[in-house]
Scaffold this motif. Structure first.
Motif, PDB file in Angstrom:
ATOM      1  N   HIS A   1       0.816  -1.214   0.000  1.00  0.00           N
ATOM      2  CA  HIS A   1       0.000   0.000   0.000  1.00  0.00           C
ATOM      3  C   HIS A   1       0.853   1.268   0.000  1.00  0.00           C
ATOM      4  CE1 HIS A   1      -3.506  -2.448   0.523  1.00  0.00           C
ATOM      5  NE2 HIS A   1      -3.079  -2.927   1.681  1.00  0.00           N
ATOM      6  N   HIS A   2       2.173   1.111  -0.149  1.00  0.00           N
ATOM      7  CA  HIS A   2       3.057   2.274  -0.168  1.00  0.00           C
ATOM      8  C   HIS A   2       3.993   2.133  -1.367  1.00  0.00           C
ATOM      9  CE1 HIS A   2       1.923   3.559   3.938  1.00  0.00           C
ATOM     10  NE2 HIS A   2       1.745   2.273   4.120  1.00  0.00           N
ATOM     11  N   THR A   3       4.037   3.130  -2.179  1.00  0.00           N
ATOM     12  CA  THR A   3       4.889   3.091  -3.362  1.00  0.00           C
ATOM     13  C   THR A   3       6.325   3.400  -2.951  1.00  0.00           C
ATOM     14  OG1 THR A   3       3.051   3.834  -4.718  1.00  0.00           O
ATOM     15  CG2 THR A   3       5.258   3.993  -5.668  1.00  0.00           C
ATOM     16  N   ILE A   4       7.149   2.341  -2.899  1.00  0.00           N
ATOM     17  CA  ILE A   4       8.540   2.470  -2.480  1.00  0.00           C
ATOM     18  C   ILE A   4       9.407   1.784  -3.528  1.00  0.00           C
ATOM     19  CG2 ILE A   4      10.215   1.981  -0.663  1.00  0.00           C
ATOM     20  CD1 ILE A   4       7.875   1.783   1.289  1.00  0.00           C
ATOM     21  N   ASP A   5      10.295   2.536  -4.137  1.00  0.00           N
ATOM     22  CA  ASP A   5      11.153   1.955  -5.171  1.00  0.00           C
ATOM     23  C   ASP A   5      12.178   0.987  -4.589  1.00  0.00           C
ATOM     24  OD1 ASP A   5       9.841   3.425  -7.123  1.00  0.00           O
ATOM     25  OD2 ASP A   5      11.198   5.143  -6.911  1.00  0.00           O
ATOM     26  N   ASP A   6      12.739   1.323  -3.437  1.00  0.00           N
ATOM     27  CA  ASP A   6      13.786   0.501  -2.829  1.00  0.00           C
ATOM     28  C   ASP A   6      13.446   0.296  -1.350  1.00  0.00           C
ATOM     29  OD1 ASP A   6      16.091  -0.882  -2.296  1.00  0.00           O
ATOM     30  OD2 ASP A   6      17.385   0.899  -2.222  1.00  0.00           O
ATOM     31  N   PRO A   7      12.508  -0.630  -1.058  1.00  0.00           N
ATOM     32  CA  PRO A   7      12.041  -0.783   0.324  1.00  0.00           C
ATOM     33  C   PRO A   7      13.121  -1.352   1.249  1.00  0.00           C
ATOM     34  CG  PRO A   7      11.155  -2.534  -1.042  1.00  0.00           C
ATOM     35  CD  PRO A   7      11.850  -1.585  -1.978  1.00  0.00           C
ATOM     36  N   TYR A   8      12.997  -1.022   2.528  1.00  0.00           N
ATOM     37  CA  TYR A   8      13.882  -1.542   3.579  1.00  0.00           C
ATOM     38  C   TYR A   8      13.372  -2.945   3.930  1.00  0.00           C
ATOM     39  CZ  TYR A   8      16.400  -1.645   8.073  1.00  0.00           C
ATOM     40  OH  TYR A   8      17.220  -1.967   9.126  1.00  0.00           O
ATOM     41  N   LYS A   9      14.201  -3.969   3.719  1.00  0.00           N
ATOM     42  CA  LYS A   9      13.788  -5.353   3.922  1.00  0.00           C
ATOM     43  C   LYS A   9      14.721  -6.059   4.900  1.00  0.00           C
ATOM     44  CE  LYS A   9      10.260  -5.777   1.057  1.00  0.00           C
ATOM     45  NZ  LYS A   9       8.904  -6.145   1.523  1.00  0.00           N
ATOM     46  N   ILE A  10      14.149  -6.967   5.668  1.00  0.00           N
ATOM     47  CA  ILE A  10      14.903  -7.842   6.565  1.00  0.00           C
ATOM     48  C   ILE A  10      14.525  -9.277   6.225  1.00  0.00           C
ATOM     49  CG2 ILE A  10      15.272  -8.557   8.966  1.00  0.00           C
ATOM     50  CD1 ILE A  10      14.605  -5.728   9.821  1.00  0.00           C
ATOM     51  N   SER A  11      15.523 -10.155   6.096  1.00  0.00           N
ATOM     52  CA  SER A  11      15.239 -11.547   5.740  1.00  0.00           C
ATOM     53  C   SER A  11      16.178 -12.486   6.484  1.00  0.00           C
ATOM     54  CB  SER A  11      15.366 -11.762   4.227  1.00  0.00           C
ATOM     55  OG  SER A  11      16.704 -11.569   3.812  1.00  0.00           O
ATOM     56  N   PHE A  12      15.660 -13.667   6.808  1.00  0.00           N
ATOM     57  CA  PHE A  12      16.432 -14.748   7.433  1.00  0.00           C
ATOM     58  C   PHE A  12      16.158 -16.040   6.680  1.00  0.00           C
ATOM     59  CE2 PHE A  12      15.898 -11.679  10.798  1.00  0.00           C
ATOM     60  CZ  PHE A  12      17.052 -11.764  11.571  1.00  0.00           C
ATOM     61  N   ASN A  13      17.218 -16.783   6.426  1.00  0.00           N
ATOM     62  CA  ASN A  13      17.095 -18.141   5.886  1.00  0.00           C
ATOM     63  C   ASN A  13      17.874 -19.049   6.825  1.00  0.00           C
ATOM     64  OD1 ASN A  13      16.982 -20.526   4.487  1.00  0.00           O
ATOM     65  ND2 ASN A  13      17.671 -19.675   2.528  1.00  0.00           N
ATOM     66  N   THR A  14      17.156 -19.891   7.570  1.00  0.00           N
ATOM     67  CA  THR A  14      17.761 -20.686   8.630  1.00  0.00           C
ATOM     68  C   THR A  14      17.581 -22.163   8.362  1.00  0.00           C
ATOM     69  OG1 THR A  14      17.320 -18.950  10.260  1.00  0.00           O
ATOM     70  CG2 THR A  14      17.771 -21.150  11.109  1.00  0.00           C
ATOM     71  N   ASN A  15      18.655 -22.915   8.525  1.00  0.00           N
ATOM     72  CA  ASN A  15      18.621 -24.376   8.512  1.00  0.00           C
ATOM     73  C   ASN A  15      19.311 -24.861   9.787  1.00  0.00           C
ATOM     74  OD1 ASN A  15      17.561 -25.338   5.737  1.00  0.00           O
ATOM     75  ND2 ASN A  15      19.046 -23.745   5.217  1.00  0.00           N
ATOM     76  N   ARG A  16      18.622 -25.739  10.509  1.00  0.00           N
ATOM     77  CA  ARG A  16      19.169 -26.251  11.762  1.00  0.00           C
ATOM     78  C   ARG A  16      18.951 -27.759  11.832  1.00  0.00           C
ATOM     79  NH1 ARG A  16      20.593 -24.629  16.959  1.00  0.00           N
ATOM     80  NH2 ARG A  16      20.124 -26.160  18.589  1.00  0.00           N
ATOM     81  N   GLY A  17      20.024 -28.488  12.139  1.00  0.00           N
ATOM     82  CA  GLY A  17      19.945 -29.935  12.339  1.00  0.00           C
ATOM     83  C   GLY A  17      20.434 -30.295  13.730  1.00  0.00           C
ATOM     84  N   GLU A  18      19.775 -31.253  14.371  1.00  0.00           N
ATOM     85  CA  GLU A  18      20.136 -31.692  15.718  1.00  0.00           C
ATOM     86  C   GLU A  18      20.129 -33.218  15.789  1.00  0.00           C
ATOM     87  OE1 GLU A  18      17.502 -30.213  18.680  1.00  0.00           O
ATOM     88  OE2 GLU A  18      17.532 -28.149  17.950  1.00  0.00           O
ATOM     89  N   PHE A  19      20.929 -33.745  16.712  1.00  0.00           N
ATOM     90  CA  PHE A  19      20.819 -35.160  17.075  1.00  0.00           C
ATOM     91  C   PHE A  19      21.087 -35.291  18.563  1.00  0.00           C
ATOM     92  CE2 PHE A  19      25.402 -34.913  16.905  1.00  0.00           C
ATOM     93  CZ  PHE A  19      25.821 -35.825  17.866  1.00  0.00           C
ATOM     94  N   PHE A  20      20.587 -36.364  19.156  1.00  0.00           N
ATOM     95  CA  PHE A  20      20.915 -36.646  20.553  1.00  0.00           C
ATOM     96  C   PHE A  20      20.777 -38.140  20.815  1.00  0.00           C
ATOM     97  CE2 PHE A  20      16.311 -36.621  21.033  1.00  0.00           C
ATOM     98  CZ  PHE A  20      16.078 -37.564  22.019  1.00  0.00           C
ATOM     99  N   THR A  21      21.479 -38.618  21.817  1.00  0.00           N
ATOM    100  CA  THR A  21      21.331 -39.991  22.291  1.00  0.00           C
ATOM    101  C   THR A  21      21.570 -40.024  23.783  1.00  0.00           C
ATOM    102  OG1 THR A  21      22.084 -42.281  22.075  1.00  0.00           O
ATOM    103  CG2 THR A  21      23.749 -40.573  21.815  1.00  0.00           C
TER     104      THR A  21
ATOM    105  N   ASP B   1      22.752 -22.930  10.704  1.00  0.00           N
ATOM    106  CA  ASP B   1      23.229 -22.057   9.635  1.00  0.00           C
ATOM    107  C   ASP B   1      22.172 -20.987   9.370  1.00  0.00           C
ATOM    108  OD1 ASP B   1      25.325 -21.740   7.358  1.00  0.00           O
ATOM    109  OD2 ASP B   1      23.391 -21.590   6.352  1.00  0.00           O
ATOM    110  N   GLN B   2      22.577 -19.741   9.529  1.00  0.00           N
ATOM    111  CA  GLN B   2      21.644 -18.630   9.357  1.00  0.00           C
ATOM    112  C   GLN B   2      22.253 -17.572   8.447  1.00  0.00           C
ATOM    113  OE1 GLN B   2      19.460 -16.746  12.828  1.00  0.00           O
ATOM    114  NE2 GLN B   2      20.821 -15.058  12.308  1.00  0.00           N
ATOM    115  N   LYS B   3      21.508 -17.211   7.424  1.00  0.00           N
ATOM    116  CA  LYS B   3      21.908 -16.147   6.509  1.00  0.00           C
ATOM    117  C   LYS B   3      20.865 -15.044   6.615  1.00  0.00           C
ATOM    118  CE  LYS B   3      24.534 -18.944   3.240  1.00  0.00           C
ATOM    119  NZ  LYS B   3      24.732 -20.043   4.216  1.00  0.00           N
ATOM    120  N   ALA B   4      21.319 -13.848   6.986  1.00  0.00           N
ATOM    121  CA  ALA B   4      20.388 -12.754   7.260  1.00  0.00           C
ATOM    122  C   ALA B   4      20.826 -11.486   6.544  1.00  0.00           C
ATOM    123  CB  ALA B   4      20.298 -12.503   8.769  1.00  0.00           C
TER     124      ALA B   4
END
Length: 736
Positions: free
Chosen positions: A326-346, A371-374
């Protein structure tokens, strides 16, 4: 002569009494909860007693009578044929799987249970309590709890932080299945990675915990127990939908392959696709997220050997920032996260000796890769954390009075961290040993004294002493006190990366050292019979004094955040709380609580050296909680309502020349409620969070100019999102 006859007569009367033997013990269920009102009797004499609130009993056995039978409705009775050499017993009763079609025992399950026989002040949050609200994940599991606060860290990323005893969640040791978890980079979002429907129970303990679990719990400990494969239902499904655009599906299934082997399969998929900007500041009120979460765990037992294995994988995408729809912004301020997490236990455990004086050995191993890329607009923050944890322990009960636990542990954390082009790679290995002695005088007095020594590749050797005492002068009162030390390695960017959602400059001092603090606490809990019901009253006071602390300073400069050591300065937190719970009538329980917090710290201007002793910012001075829950006869309907009353507090110091926010924020109140309709194997629920739509005004400073010097999305003290309405269904195929 008459005198001798009288003496002989009295001796004859007294001999049966003198020949009696007193046998004491405790009766528990399969998950080690005390069974209150279990019957313990000797069939040879028809003498019997009932267990008290701690599951404790004491019975006199006549000479030559050695047989005891323990029984409780809904459980398989157990007979002990020879207790002649026993002085204190521990009896575990198993649930009776027999189905009785014409007999229904209706009793409402307890939601939050204060563990009377626990040495540490501990609350057990059960599934019944979690179902009082939507409880989509762990971070939403404390909305009806007076002790744990959960709030957003900022108005952009959706990161959440908890507070216990007035201290930030970094000082609370988080565990899953009694294994340390969610360290470092997993701190801001880790609680979102545990779906509520996977949880069997949550244990919240206050103050320094046992040395068995390490040295990190400065304020307390939160342990999550997942559903157990050998006990969980054949199938459970939970579907959730919210008016804000959130959809969620949870499925878990328990499969018993044979009498020794079982497995549990868990799946969670959620998506938040609703784009909302109710305050019209141009930024999304809530991040857009998509999460896939899978877990598989196994349980194997054979004689004295028990083993558990588990593995989990989480993928999450998270996007927020300026709302371009609803706002015309040519270059908006964005925040992003791409996270992958693996665990094991015994977990591997072997009982060397059973019976009344058991001994056992155990080995625990766990590991994770996170692993997090932000991206915070044009600031890139990537981090990869690897963790390995090992623990070997030996436990021995020497008598019903004395027991000892010893062990070795190792924890490794490795970080590959990059902020734009600056690398912050580092690693730490901490190896340690501990010993913990328990003195148990009948059921009245328990003392647990522990000490551990650890060696860090970064900080060298350090020792952690801890002492816990519980005294119950009567079965209706428990007095607890604790004192102990805690240490913690700070991970500045990993744990505080939400601060990148601002234009503040970051100033990190060199040679940051370990955080170190003493925690002292006292608790008194009373279970008072009132009108054939039990009134529970609990009062507590905890004092945490920091010897060294990582100071997160947003006060010295409104355009900068500084991280530095306390360096001999002052920092302490006092927390005082009272909580009262009473079932006013059948099916209806009312709980009220009030907590006062005083948290103070030195703040040193890194440029001028000026030191100010201030209360910690963005934290309410007090919190009151009132919850009411009513369940109709036979449990067909349940109504839950909660009010959270939060006090005002101090804001970070605004600019003297251009103040963009007030010096304090005002008290505020939030309400939530839910109605649940229960059927035989499924239930439907409808509820609302933030019922009266209270929101913090202008949560983002200078939102219209996000690349300017004053932009700050981290000045959060209250709710960012408004009213939410949700509904869902829970469906079960029980194991019968």
């Amino acid at each position: 002569m008459k005198k001798n006859i009288i003496i002989l007569f009295l001796l004859a009367l007294a001999l049966p009494i003198l020949a009696q033997k007193t046998v004491r013990g405790y009766v528990f269920d399969a998950i080690n909860e005390p069974l209150v009102g279990a019957t313990v009797h000797c069939e040879q004499t028809m003498q019997g007693v009932i267990t008290n609130a701690d599951g404790f009993f004491e019975i006199n056995m006549a000479e030559g009578k050695t047989c005891l039978t323990i029984s409780f409705i809904g459980y398989v009775s157990q007979t002990l044929n020879d207790v002649s050499n026993e002085t204190e017993l521990k009896i575990i009763l198993q649930e009776d799987a027999t189905v009785l079609d014409e007999f229904v025992l209706n009793q409402r399950a307890m939601g939050t249970v204060t563990l009377r026989n626990a040495t540490l002040q501990t609350q057990r949050i059960t599934t019944a309590e979690l179902n009082r609200a939507a409880c989509c994940n762990l971070s939403e599991s404390f909305e009806t709890n007076a002790s744990v606060d959960v709030s957003f860290s900022d108005a952009a990323t959706g990161a959440k932080q908890i507070r216990l005893l007035g201290l930030a969640g970094t000082y609370v040791q988080k565990m899953t299945e009694n294994i340390p978890n969610f360290r470092g980079v997993a701190q801001p979002f880790g609680m979102d990675y545990i779906p509520g429907s996977w949880i069997e129970s949550i244990q919240v303990s206050k103050g320094t915990s046992s040395v068995k679990n390490g040295y990190e719990a400065l304020a307390g400990q939160i342990n999550v127990e997942y559903k157990k494969p050998q006990e969980m239902d054949k199938l459970f499904v939970n579907l959730y939908a919210g008016d804000a655009g959130r959809l969620e599906a949870n499925v878990d299934a328990g499969i018993i392959l044979n009498e020794n082997l079982s497995t549990g399969v868990f799946a969670h998929v959620s998506s938040n696709f609703g784009e909302h900007d109710k305050n019209d500041d141009g930024f999304l009120d809530e991040p857009l997220t998509r999460q896939v979460n899978l877990m598989n765990r196994w349980h194997h037992s054979s004689g004295n050997y028990v083993a558990q294995y588990g593995a989990r994988f989480v993928n999450e995408l998270r996007e927020s920032g300026q709302f371009a729809k609803h706002h015309t912004i040519d270059d908006p301020y964005k925040i992003s996260f791409n996270t992958n997490r693996g665990e094991f236990f015994t977990k591997q455990a072997y009982i060397l000796r059973g019976g009344d004086l058991p001994s056992s050995v155990a080995l625990i191993a766990s590991g994770s890769v996170h692993d997090q890329k932000a991206m915070f607009d044009r600031t890139q923050y990537d981090v990869n954390q690897k963790n390995v944890y090992l623990s070997a322990m030996f436990e021995r009960t020497f008598s019903h009075i004395h027991s000892l636990s010893t062990g070795l542990s190792m924890n490794y954390d490795g970080f590959n961290e990059m902020l734009n082009t600056t690398s912050y790679n580092r690693s730490e290995t901490v190896s340690g040993a501990y010993a913990e002695y328990t003195l148990h005088l009948y059921h009245q007095f328990v003392m647990v004294a522990g000490i551990r020594g650890d060696y860090s590749t970064q900080y060298g050797f350090f020792a952690t002493p801890r002492l816990h005492v519980r005294y119950s002068p009567a079965e209706w009162v428990s007095l607890r006190t604790s004192v102990g030390k805690g240490f913690r390695t700070p991970h500045v960017l990993a744990e505080n990366n939400y601060l990148l959602a601002s234009s503040r400059r970051i100033n990190i001092a060199e040679n940051l050292t370990q955080e170190e603090a003493w925690n002292t606490g006292f608790n008194a809990t009373f279970h008072i019979p009132v009108a054939n019901r039990e009134l529970t009253v609990s009062g507590e006071f905890y004092h945490t004094n920091f010897i060294n602390q990582l100071v997160v300073d947003v006060d010295s400069d409104p355009n900068m955040v500084s991280f530095y050591n306390l360096d001999g300065g002052r920092s302490f937190t006092n927390s005082a709380q009272i909580e009262v719970s009473y079932p006013l009538f059948d099916g209806f329980t009312l709980t009220g609580a009030y907590r006062y917090i005083k948290a103070m710290s030195d703040y040193r201007n890194p440029e001028t050296g000026e030191v100010r002793f201030l209360s910690k910012p963005l934290q309410s001075d007090y919190k009151a909680l009132a919850t009411a829950s009513y369940q109709t006869p036979l449990g067909k309907w349940q109504f839950d309502f909660t009010g959270q009353f939060n006090g005002g507090g101090r804001m970070p110091t605004p600019s003297a020349t251009n103040p963009l926010w007030a010096e304090r924020f005002d008290p505020y109140t939030v309400f939530l409620g839910q109605v649940t309709k229960n059927f035989r194997n499924f239930s439907v629920y409808l509820g609302s969070e933030n019922l009266f739509d209270f929101r913090q005004s202008n949560p983002i400073i200078d939102a219209a100019n996000p690349r300017g010097d004053n932009f700050d999305a981290t000045m959060i003290w209250g709710p960012v999102m408004g009213r939410k309405v949700y509904g869902g269904i829970r469906w079960t195929i029980p194991r019968i």
